[in-house]
Design a protein around this motif. Structure first.
Motif, PDB file in Angstrom:
ATOM      1  N   LEU A 140       0.868  -1.248  -0.097  1.00 44.53           N
ATOM      2  CA  LEU A 140      -0.167   0.200  -0.033  1.00 44.53           C
ATOM      3  C   LEU A 140       0.846   1.259   0.030  1.00 44.53           C
ATOM      4  O   LEU A 140       1.891   1.186   0.578  1.00 44.53           O
ATOM      5  CB  LEU A 140      -0.895  -0.053   1.220  1.00 44.53           C
ATOM      6  CG  LEU A 140      -2.287   0.714   1.114  1.00 44.53           C
ATOM      7  CD1 LEU A 140      -3.312  -0.033   0.057  1.00 44.53           C
ATOM      8  CD2 LEU A 140      -3.067   0.695   2.365  1.00 44.53           C
ATOM      9  N   VAL A 177      -5.255  -6.938   5.026  1.00 45.21           N
ATOM     10  CA  VAL A 177      -4.807  -5.671   4.073  1.00 45.21           C
ATOM     11  C   VAL A 177      -3.764  -6.049   3.418  1.00 45.21           C
ATOM     12  O   VAL A 177      -3.762  -6.024   2.132  1.00 45.21           O
ATOM     13  CB  VAL A 177      -4.845  -4.316   4.965  1.00 45.21           C
ATOM     14  CG1 VAL A 177      -4.179  -3.382   3.896  1.00 45.21           C
ATOM     15  CG2 VAL A 177      -6.022  -3.952   5.734  1.00 45.21           C
ATOM     16  N   GLU A 178      -2.858  -6.694   3.995  1.00 48.19           N
ATOM     17  CA  GLU A 178      -1.403  -7.108   3.142  1.00 48.19           C
ATOM     18  C   GLU A 178      -1.726  -8.134   2.237  1.00 48.19           C
ATOM     19  O   GLU A 178      -1.068  -8.325   1.137  1.00 48.19           O
ATOM     20  CB  GLU A 178      -0.479  -7.412   4.132  1.00 48.19           C
ATOM     21  CG  GLU A 178       0.021  -5.981   5.072  1.00 48.19           C
ATOM     22  CD  GLU A 178       1.310  -6.277   5.806  1.00 48.19           C
ATOM     23  OE1 GLU A 178       1.920  -5.515   6.197  1.00 48.19           O
ATOM     24  OE2 GLU A 178       1.575  -7.714   6.016  1.00 48.19           O
ATOM     25  N   THR A 188      -2.482   6.265   0.392  1.00 44.13           N
ATOM     26  CA  THR A 188      -3.821   5.357   0.750  1.00 44.13           C
ATOM     27  C   THR A 188      -3.849   4.981   2.026  1.00 44.13           C
ATOM     28  O   THR A 188      -5.042   4.705   2.398  1.00 44.13           O
ATOM     29  CB  THR A 188      -3.845   4.203  -0.480  1.00 44.13           C
ATOM     30  OG1 THR A 188      -3.672   4.902  -1.496  1.00 44.13           O
ATOM     31  CG2 THR A 188      -5.087   3.376  -0.298  1.00 44.13           C
ATOM     32  N   GLN A 237     -16.183  -5.611   4.401  1.00 45.67           N
ATOM     33  CA  GLN A 237     -15.112  -6.414   4.249  1.00 45.67           C
ATOM     34  C   GLN A 237     -14.593  -7.112   5.288  1.00 45.67           C
ATOM     35  O   GLN A 237     -14.550  -8.352   5.329  1.00 45.67           O
ATOM     36  CB  GLN A 237     -14.103  -5.678   3.707  1.00 45.67           C
ATOM     37  CG  GLN A 237     -14.265  -4.840   2.447  1.00 45.67           C
ATOM     38  CD  GLN A 237     -13.188  -4.000   1.886  1.00 45.67           C
ATOM     39  OE1 GLN A 237     -11.956  -4.682   1.330  1.00 45.67           O
ATOM     40  NE2 GLN A 237     -13.043  -2.669   2.119  1.00 45.67           N
ATOM     41  N   GLY A 257      -4.507  -8.518   0.591  1.00 49.51           N
ATOM     42  CA  GLY A 257      -5.621  -8.005  -0.524  1.00 49.51           C
ATOM     43  C   GLY A 257      -6.939  -8.157  -0.199  1.00 49.51           C
ATOM     44  O   GLY A 257      -7.825  -8.212  -1.003  1.00 49.51           O
ATOM     45  N   THR A 258      -7.202  -9.072   0.905  1.00 52.87           N
ATOM     46  CA  THR A 258      -8.683  -9.424   1.342  1.00 52.87           C
ATOM     47  C   THR A 258      -9.443  -8.156   1.877  1.00 52.87           C
ATOM     48  O   THR A 258     -10.474  -8.334   1.287  1.00 52.87           O
ATOM     49  CB  THR A 258      -8.505 -10.555   2.490  1.00 52.87           C
ATOM     50  OG1 THR A 258      -7.619 -11.452   2.084  1.00 52.87           O
ATOM     51  CG2 THR A 258      -9.940 -10.982   2.677  1.00 52.87           C
ATOM     52  N   LYS A 298      -9.459  -3.861   1.476  1.00 54.36           N
ATOM     53  CA  LYS A 298      -8.816  -3.053   0.680  1.00 54.36           C
ATOM     54  C   LYS A 298      -9.445  -1.372   1.244  1.00 54.36           C
ATOM     55  O   LYS A 298     -10.755  -1.516   1.303  1.00 54.36           O
ATOM     56  CB  LYS A 298      -8.851  -3.145  -0.738  1.00 54.36           C
ATOM     57  CG  LYS A 298      -8.271  -4.141  -1.346  1.00 54.36           C
ATOM     58  CD  LYS A 298      -8.469  -4.375  -2.819  1.00 54.36           C
ATOM     59  CE  LYS A 298      -7.867  -5.813  -3.476  1.00 54.36           C
ATOM     60  NZ  LYS A 298      -8.040  -5.692  -4.796  1.00 54.36           N
ATOM     61  N   PRO A 299      -8.679  -0.513   1.581  1.00 53.40           N
ATOM     62  CA  PRO A 299      -9.308   0.803   1.631  1.00 53.40           C
ATOM     63  C   PRO A 299     -10.098   1.408   0.398  1.00 53.40           C
ATOM     64  O   PRO A 299      -9.641   0.965  -0.765  1.00 53.40           O
ATOM     65  CB  PRO A 299      -8.166   1.671   1.962  1.00 53.40           C
ATOM     66  CG  PRO A 299      -7.020   1.112   1.329  1.00 53.40           C
ATOM     67  CD  PRO A 299      -7.217  -0.463   1.493  1.00 53.40           C
ATOM     68  N   LEU A 332      -6.982   4.081   6.427  1.00 51.72           N
ATOM     69  CA  LEU A 332      -7.136   2.905   7.141  1.00 51.72           C
ATOM     70  C   LEU A 332      -7.404   3.054   8.866  1.00 51.72           C
ATOM     71  O   LEU A 332      -8.163   2.514   9.317  1.00 51.72           O
ATOM     72  CB  LEU A 332      -5.704   1.903   7.100  1.00 51.72           C
ATOM     73  CG  LEU A 332      -5.908   1.203   5.640  1.00 51.72           C
ATOM     74  CD1 LEU A 332      -4.657   0.364   5.575  1.00 51.72           C
ATOM     75  CD2 LEU A 332      -7.124   0.266   5.662  1.00 51.72           C
TER      76      LEU A 332
END
Length: 330
Positions: free
Chosen positions: A112, A287-288, A116, A158, A290-291, A293-294, A120
């Motif tokens: 990221l 988040v890392e 962006t 999410q 990709g599950t 996402k902001p 978060l």
């Protein structure tokens, strides 16, 4: 440095980009050179004169930021100058520099970019603390999120889906509901056209929601209790619909339900640090990977914070509105 100041409370035009004193990191703090901040409802309330910062906090708005550590205060371990971070703040994010308690820092997630990452801290800490630490949402349960297209809502959808829950949302209009569906929402309710209590009842075979995350407050209190499942938990985190409502204790008792109300900004530093640590443990891997996402709607220069406030107040956005600090620091 420069910061967004509020010489007098008022509309968006009350936000003034002006010179301000450089903060100094105190005991247990670091100084962050800000890359970006984000617009939150609390910032609007502060601008209007209704939500003063907690004692000792920065007078400038901004409850989160991303950036780079430029100085480490006494008593700080585990962080160094040059580290790219994002942070939960009590204020001061709308500035070129801000002092941050070390317990409220998070590393910028791998994959990221720093700007962006400013989307978060507030939403992840708010959702994780309320939906999971307080209301204990479990796999296969149903979560109802009011304002599903908001920054909080897009993150709640999410995270709930990531743990295997079913998600219902309310939002205004088919376009916003479509965005919620893209994020994983299962039950889509247009609050302008539909009664969320009835729609939820139909979608859950009469069971209702195990957890409700509510940003509205008084206006929805009675209907939220009616929408709760047996052993349901209502978490109130906003008061956009007023502060005083009538609570049917008989109905709540019959459902063995619970109502909680929390805010994040005024919590003691140790509570915030505990929430941030839980977010780093449970949310950052998602988040890392990709599950999770902001969701960012707009990115504006920080001196144009007034336009960011207008966007949020219009309700036309989906997700977060970010404010990027100028490259130079005065």
């Amino acid at each position: 440095m420069h910061a967004i100041t509020i010489p007098e409370p008022g509309g968006p035009e009350a936000l003034v980009w002006a010179e301000a004193p450089d903060p100094e990191p105190g005991q247990g703090e670091v100084l962050v050179e800000v890359a970006a901040s984000a617009v939150n409802r609390a910032d609007i309330l502060q601008r209007q004169g209704f939500y003063d910062p907690p004692p000792g906090a920065s007078p400038y708005p901004g409850l989160e930021c991303s950036g780079r550590i430029v100085s480490v205060g006494p008593g700080v371990s585990g962080w160094s100058e040059g580290d790219e971070v994002c942070a939960l703040l009590s204020g001061g994010g709308y500035a070129e520099r801000v002092a941050v308690p070390a317990g409220q820092l998070l590393p910028v997630p791998r994959g990221l970019d720093p700007v962006t990452a400013a989307a978060l801290p507030e939403v992840t800490c708010t959702v994780w603390s309320n939906v999971f630490m307080v209301a204990h949402l479990r796999p296969a349960e149903t979560l109802l999120v009011h304002g599903g297209a908001s920054g909080i809502g897009t993150m709640a959808i999410q995270l709930a889906k990531a743990v295997g829950a079913r998600v219902a949302v309310t939002a205004g209009g088919p376009e916003k509901l479509a965005r919620c569906a893209e994020l994983g929402a299962d039950i889509l309710i247009d609050y302008r056209e539909q009664d969320f209590v009835e729609e939820l009842r139909k979608a859950t075979d009469g069971a209702g929601a195990d957890v409700i995350l509510d940003i509205i407050g008084a206006k929805y209190l009675d209907r939220n209790v009616r929408a709760l499942a047996v052993n349901g938990r209502l978490a109130v985190i906003g008061l956009q619909g007023g502060v005083k409502g009538e609570l049917n204790l008989g109905m709540l008792l019959g459902k063995r339900g619970a109502v909680t109300a929390t805010s994040l900004r005024g919590r003691p530093a140790q509570e915030k640090a505990a929430i941030v640590a839980a977010v780093r443990e449970h949310v950052w891997p998602l988040v890392e990977a990709g599950t999770v996402k902001p969701v960012v709607d707009r990115v504006l220069p920080m001196p144009e914070a007034a336009e960011g406030h207008r966007t949020l107040e219009s309700g036309a956005h989906v997700g977060k509105v970010l404010l990027v600090a100028p490259a130079g620091h005065g």
